[in-house]
Motif scaffolding. Structure first.
Motif, mmCIF file in Angstrom:
data_model
loop_
_atom_site.group_PDB
_atom_site.id
_atom_site.type_symbol
_atom_site.label_atom_id
_atom_site.label_comp_id
_atom_site.label_asym_id
_atom_site.label_seq_id
_atom_site.Cartn_x
_atom_site.Cartn_y
_atom_site.Cartn_z
ATOM 1 N N VAL A 62 -3.402 -4.803 34.448
ATOM 2 C CA VAL A 62 -2.188 -4.685 33.622
ATOM 3 C C VAL A 62 -1.353 -4.127 34.223
ATOM 4 C CG1 VAL A 62 -2.089 -4.390 31.195
ATOM 5 C CG2 VAL A 62 -4.107 -4.894 32.661
ATOM 6 N N PRO A 63 0.210 -4.876 34.555
ATOM 7 C CA PRO A 63 1.551 -4.044 34.368
ATOM 8 C C PRO A 63 1.867 -3.425 33.956
ATOM 9 C CG PRO A 63 1.527 -6.592 35.428
ATOM 10 C CD PRO A 63 0.421 -6.475 34.446
ATOM 11 N N ALA A 64 2.053 -2.192 34.032
ATOM 12 C CA ALA A 64 2.731 -1.235 33.277
ATOM 13 C C ALA A 64 3.358 -2.074 32.019
ATOM 14 C CB ALA A 64 3.002 -0.003 33.766
ATOM 15 N N ALA A 65 4.898 -2.992 32.383
ATOM 16 C CA ALA A 65 5.092 -2.959 31.437
ATOM 17 C C ALA A 65 5.099 -3.878 30.218
ATOM 18 C CB ALA A 65 6.562 -4.632 32.261
ATOM 19 N N SER A 66 3.986 -4.582 30.560
ATOM 20 C CA SER A 66 3.575 -4.983 29.533
ATOM 21 C C SER A 66 2.091 -4.934 29.213
ATOM 22 C CB SER A 66 2.932 -6.986 30.661
ATOM 23 O OG SER A 66 1.935 -6.463 31.130
ATOM 24 N N ASP A 67 1.854 -3.239 29.398
ATOM 25 C CA ASP A 67 0.793 -2.960 28.428
ATOM 26 C C ASP A 67 0.615 -2.062 27.426
ATOM 27 O OD1 ASP A 67 -1.502 -1.189 28.518
ATOM 28 O OD2 ASP A 67 -1.936 -0.022 30.602
ATOM 29 N N LEU A 68 -0.001 -3.392 26.442
ATOM 30 C CA LEU A 68 -0.307 -2.648 25.047
ATOM 31 C C LEU A 68 -0.268 -1.100 24.883
ATOM 32 C CD1 LEU A 68 -2.923 -5.188 23.547
ATOM 33 C CD2 LEU A 68 -0.670 -5.104 23.575
ATOM 34 N N VAL A 69 -0.543 -0.306 25.538
ATOM 35 C CA VAL A 69 -0.365 1.247 25.451
ATOM 36 C C VAL A 69 0.885 1.513 25.801
ATOM 37 C CG1 VAL A 69 -1.292 3.618 26.638
ATOM 38 C CG2 VAL A 69 -2.902 1.397 26.852
ATOM 39 N N VAL A 70 1.162 1.017 26.630
ATOM 40 C CA VAL A 70 2.641 0.819 27.095
ATOM 41 C C VAL A 70 3.959 0.687 26.232
ATOM 42 C CG1 VAL A 70 4.806 1.276 28.695
ATOM 43 C CG2 VAL A 70 2.762 1.789 29.846
ATOM 44 N N ARG A 71 3.585 -0.421 25.540
ATOM 45 C CA ARG A 71 4.390 -1.270 24.880
ATOM 46 C C ARG A 71 3.908 -0.187 22.791
ATOM 47 N NH1 ARG A 71 2.882 -7.215 24.606
ATOM 48 N NH2 ARG A 71 4.163 -7.053 23.382
ATOM 49 N N ALA A 72 3.397 -0.281 22.912
ATOM 50 C CA ALA A 72 2.712 0.946 21.379
ATOM 51 C C ALA A 72 3.564 1.851 21.812
ATOM 52 C CB ALA A 72 1.007 0.833 21.646
ATOM 53 N N LEU A 73 3.075 3.026 22.696
ATOM 54 C CA LEU A 73 3.794 4.278 22.245
ATOM 55 C C LEU A 73 5.314 4.036 22.403
ATOM 56 C CD1 LEU A 73 2.149 5.878 25.243
ATOM 57 C CD2 LEU A 73 1.350 6.669 23.034
ATOM 58 N N GLU A 74 5.735 3.438 23.369
ATOM 59 C CA GLU A 74 7.579 2.964 22.797
ATOM 60 C C GLU A 74 7.829 2.609 21.822
ATOM 61 O OE1 GLU A 74 8.519 0.063 25.766
ATOM 62 O OE2 GLU A 74 8.501 1.513 27.557
ATOM 63 N N ARG A 75 6.653 1.644 20.647
ATOM 64 C CA ARG A 75 7.638 1.654 19.515
ATOM 65 C C ARG A 75 7.275 2.446 18.494
ATOM 66 N NH1 ARG A 75 6.992 -3.252 16.890
ATOM 67 N NH2 ARG A 75 5.925 -3.013 15.483
ATOM 68 N N LEU A 76 6.167 3.221 18.687
ATOM 69 C CA LEU A 76 5.575 4.521 18.729
ATOM 70 C C LEU A 76 7.539 5.862 18.370
ATOM 71 C CD1 LEU A 76 4.179 6.346 16.185
ATOM 72 C CD2 LEU A 76 3.195 7.652 18.411
ATOM 73 N N ALA A 77 8.217 5.250 19.477
ATOM 74 C CA ALA A 77 9.030 6.081 20.165
ATOM 75 C C ALA A 77 9.917 6.547 18.885
ATOM 76 C CB ALA A 77 9.329 6.435 21.306
ATOM 77 N N GLY A 78 9.668 4.562 19.331
ATOM 78 C CA GLY A 78 11.620 4.221 18.410
ATOM 79 C C GLY A 78 11.395 4.306 17.035
ATOM 80 N N ALA A 79 10.339 4.605 16.228
ATOM 81 C CA ALA A 79 10.176 4.952 15.144
ATOM 82 C C ALA A 79 10.134 6.812 13.832
ATOM 83 C CB ALA A 79 8.221 4.320 14.496
ATOM 84 N N PHE A 80 9.842 7.579 15.752
ATOM 85 C CA PHE A 80 9.845 9.107 15.530
ATOM 86 C C PHE A 80 11.069 8.553 15.649
ATOM 87 C CE2 PHE A 80 10.899 12.709 17.906
ATOM 88 C CZ PHE A 80 9.806 13.067 17.337
#
Length: 293
Positions: A62-80
């Motif tokens: 699971v490369p970090a760039a495609s990890d659902l954890v990282v992607r979910a946190l980036e989406r949350l940061a955008g909503a924040f």
């Protein structure tokens, strides 16, 4: 508070899984009961001051760039940023991964859901569960369930959920040693896509341990990945064995831990197997509400 450590990300089992149709956009319409169980990954979170989302450890496959954890946190940061007019603080995240990839246990989605709930808490972002579910849904249809956080009758593409009483039991789960890619199952020509829909009222609690429904994906996975079929046949001598999700893990419910231990004592050495108790509620929700992390 600047950190949350050992945050649980429990696995789920599909007690049954029916494919009842297909939308014009190609997404399959499903019905299932999702059951949380007491085994899963754990995640550590530490606040940063520079707004970056950084996974601090390697996760094999699971490369970090495609990890659902990282992607979910980036989406949350955008909503924040949209809600608060400033950048989110950022996070370091470490994932202790024990659930197998391609196992049908929802591990990646559960990790992402735990990340959304933990970051929402640490960032004091103020998003409701429903808003977190909307943020997570584009990344994976199972993510909303883990935020929902209790046994659920699930319909649609996985977004429509109603709570349902689940069993108090133990499960024996076998990892057959193969990773089943979900697209390979859903694109198979021989996949049954017209199972008659059931109602939540058709699903009596007494049947949760036995023969209610089936997993429509199981026949395809068994054909494409013979170890899945072998695990189902072997475990079937101890009860109603079936595959969870799109595979590859196979499970059987037993009334108590002693029975689970007896089955585990007989599992062929070629397979990895373990036991887990059913969970009525996502453990992270209680921990966050009671400030126990």
């Amino acid at each position: 508070m600047r950190s949350l450590h050992a945050c649980p990300a429990p696995a789920k089992l599909n007690l049954f899984l029916h494919v009842v149709g297909r939308r014009a956009d190609g997404y399959h319409l499903l019905q299932s009961v999702f059951q949380l169980i007491g085994r899963g990954d754990t995640l550590d979170f530490d606040l940063r001051d520079d707004g970056r989302i950084v996974r601090t450890n390697d996760v094999p496959g699971v490369p970090a760039a495609s990890d659902l954890v990282v992607r979910a946190l980036e989406r949350l940061a955008g909503a924040f940023r949209q809600r608060h007019g400033r950048a989110a603080p950022g996070l370091d995240v470490a994932v202790d991964k024990i659930l197998p990839l391609g196992g049908g246990l929802g591990g990646g989605s559960s990790d992402a859901a735990t990340a959304l709930m933990a970051a929402n808490y640490l960032w004091r972002a103020g998003f409701s569960d429903e808003e977190l579910m909307d943020i997570g849904l584009p990344l994976g249809a199972d993510i909303p369930f883990f935020i929902f956080g209790r046994t659920a009758f699930v319909e649609g593409v996985g977004e429509a959920m109603q709570p349902v009483a689940g069993p108090d039991c133990w499960y024996v789960v076998i990892e057959p040693g193969v990773s089943v890619p979900t697209p390979a199952i859903f694109t198979a020509e021989d996949l049954t896509r017209d199972t008659k829909p059931v109602r939540i009222a058709d699903f009596p609690e007494a049947h949760l341990l036995s023969e209610f429904g089936k997993n429509d994906l199981q026949a395809v996975a068994s054909r494409l990945f013979p170890p899945v079929a072998e695990a189902i046949e072997w475990l079937g001598q101890y009860g109603a064995a079936r595959m969870t999700g799109s595979g590859a893990c196979v499970f059987c419910a037993v009334p108590g831990e002693a029975q689970a231990d007896r089955v585990l004592g007989q599992v062929p050495l070629a397979w990895r197997a373990w036991k887990a108790r059913s969970l009525a509620r996502h453990p992270l929700k209680s921990l966050l509400q009671n400030n126990e992390l």
